[in-house]
Design an enzyme around this catalytic site. Structure first.
Site, mmCIF file in Angstrom:
data_model
loop_
_atom_site.group_PDB
_atom_site.id
_atom_site.type_symbol
_atom_site.label_atom_id
_atom_site.label_comp_id
_atom_site.label_asym_id
_atom_site.label_seq_id
_atom_site.Cartn_x
_atom_site.Cartn_y
_atom_site.Cartn_z
ATOM 1 C CB SER A 134 29.771 -17.837 7.879
ATOM 2 O OG SER A 134 30.142 -16.505 8.769
ATOM 3 C CB SER A 166 21.836 -12.715 6.724
ATOM 4 O OG SER A 166 22.151 -12.439 7.857
ATOM 5 C CD GLU A 249 29.314 -6.338 8.802
ATOM 6 O OE1 GLU A 249 27.960 -7.501 9.165
ATOM 7 O OE2 GLU A 249 30.505 -6.822 8.503
#
Length: 396
Positions: A134, A166, A249
């Site tokens: 992102s 993250s 994922e």
């Protein structure tokens, strides 16, 4: 996938449960329930030691092929492991992105040299990974990434900014989607690169959240460098690699996620019983609805793993994100006015939240991160239902 548990699978479930009971003791006993979304700041060093303990006993990479150091367990046995792991209250592992996402991607697209270099330290939890996807102008619309990667001799040089990365502040490496062909647009001209974080060209800045943690980060790449050999797949073919990684994922670990949700729901129900809130028929009906939906969610996830549900990944993301958000809202209704008051400040944060307060605040983001609800609905509309594609530039 056969959804009926065999005698062999039941024996494996008992083996996993017994091992966890035996080893979640001593210094590791205090880690029960720690970590996870919104709580990744909790006992990181202890959880890292636990993750390495798992590795030493062969409980990492359980679904990886044996030739890559894994155990080659069946899909159902992987489900069993993740369910029992969550049921035991074992702490959240610290290298999910490396083990569950990048590892399988390297097996599918990486060179033998890349596999030999990166897979063993992922299995051993010796090198931790973060995801550089992102950007400020390319969140859910990932094809709009503008981070540049320029090949100079035998080195890639990267410039740009990533966000919502993250645990980058706790990681050693970053896998990055960057635009490597000048003038290219959208899905074309992107490359998937493996970039070391500990270098002058990488600046990681944690983002403080409402929950008090800072698991998300901004990452600024200013002349960051990585060897030319650290491109996964062909240069310019990064979109295909990146999409394959996202497919991993939502693998078998989502079944453990459902067990974790069940534990949270149980805590809310117990609180409602102790405070008398459960006597409210409307609230009781909401709790019952959440329980029924959770059971349906588990079977939906199993059907998705067996390939029986077109667009199952997007459906499951929509279902669990909405459910978890509603659970947080019910939790606050059960708490009543007391839920509006945070505990006094500590050395590490301006205020302290209990588990249900953190659940409410962090679950507000569930329908956004990992692919927003709007994007998931667009995927289902266009790729599953065959509806007309959204006009370019339409609001998402």
């Amino acid at each position: 996938m056969d959804l009926i548990e065999s005698a062999e699978d039941r024996a494996f479930r008992a083996e996993v449960r017994g091992w966890l009971e035996e080893h979640l003791t001593g210094e590791f006993a205090a880690l029960r329930g720690l970590g996870g979304p919104g709580q990744d700041h909790e006992a990181f060093e202890g959880r890292l030691a636990w993750n390495r303990h798992l590795a030493e006993h062969g409980w990492t990479g359980i679904g990886w092929p044996r030739e890559h150091g894994g155990r080659g367990l069946s899909l159902w046995q992987q489900v069993v492991f993740h369910e029992e792991y969550a049921r035991s209250g074992a702490p959240a592992r610290v290298n999910h992105l490396g083990e569950e996402l990048l590892g399988p991607t390297l097996m599918a697209f990486g060179t033998p040299e890349q596999q030999e270099r990166f897979l063993p330290p992922i299995l051993a939890a010796e090198e931790l990974w973060a995801q550089g996807y992102s950007e400020p102008g390319a969140g859910s619309d990932l094809a709009n990434v503008s981070t540049r990667a320029t090949l100079e001799g035998d080195t890639w040089v990267l410039d740009g900014q990533k966000v919502w990365t993250s645990n980058a502040h706790l990681s050693d490496w970053l896998f990055v989607l960057a635009r490597s062909e000048p003038g290219s647009q959208r899905h074309r001209g992107l490359s998937f690169l493996l970039v070391p974080i500990e270098q002058e060209g990488v600046d990681v800045r944690p983002i403080e959240q409402l929950t008090g943690g800072s698991e998300f980060n901004e990452v600024f790449l200013t002349g960051a460098r990585t060897p030319a050999s650290h491109v996964v797949g062909a240069p310019g073919d990064g979109w295909r690699v990146a999409m394959a990684l996202l497919g991993f994922e939502r693998g078998v670990s989502v079944l453990g996620q459902v067990i974790g949700f069940a534990r949270e729901l149980e805590a809310v129900v117990d609180l409602a019983g102790s405070t008398g809130a459960v006597e409210d028929p409307v609230l009781r009906d909401r709790l019952a609805g959440l329980a029924v939906e959770l059971e349906v969610m588990r079977w939906q996830a199993l059907r998705g793993l067996s390939g029986a549900t077109p667009g199952g990944d997007s459906v499951f993301k929509l279902v669990w994100a909405g459910w978890h958000k509603r659970l947080g809202e019910v939790a606050m209704d059960v708490r009543g006015l007391d839920g509006l008051v945070a505990r006094p400040a500590t050395e590490d944060s301006a205020y302290e939240l209990d588990e249900l307060q953190r659940l409410f605040l962090f679950s507000r983001a569930d329908t956004i991160y990992g692919g927003s609800d709007e994007v998931q609905r667009t995927i289902l509309a266009e790729r599953v239902l065959g509806l007309p594609r959204e006009p370019k530039g339409a609001q998402r």
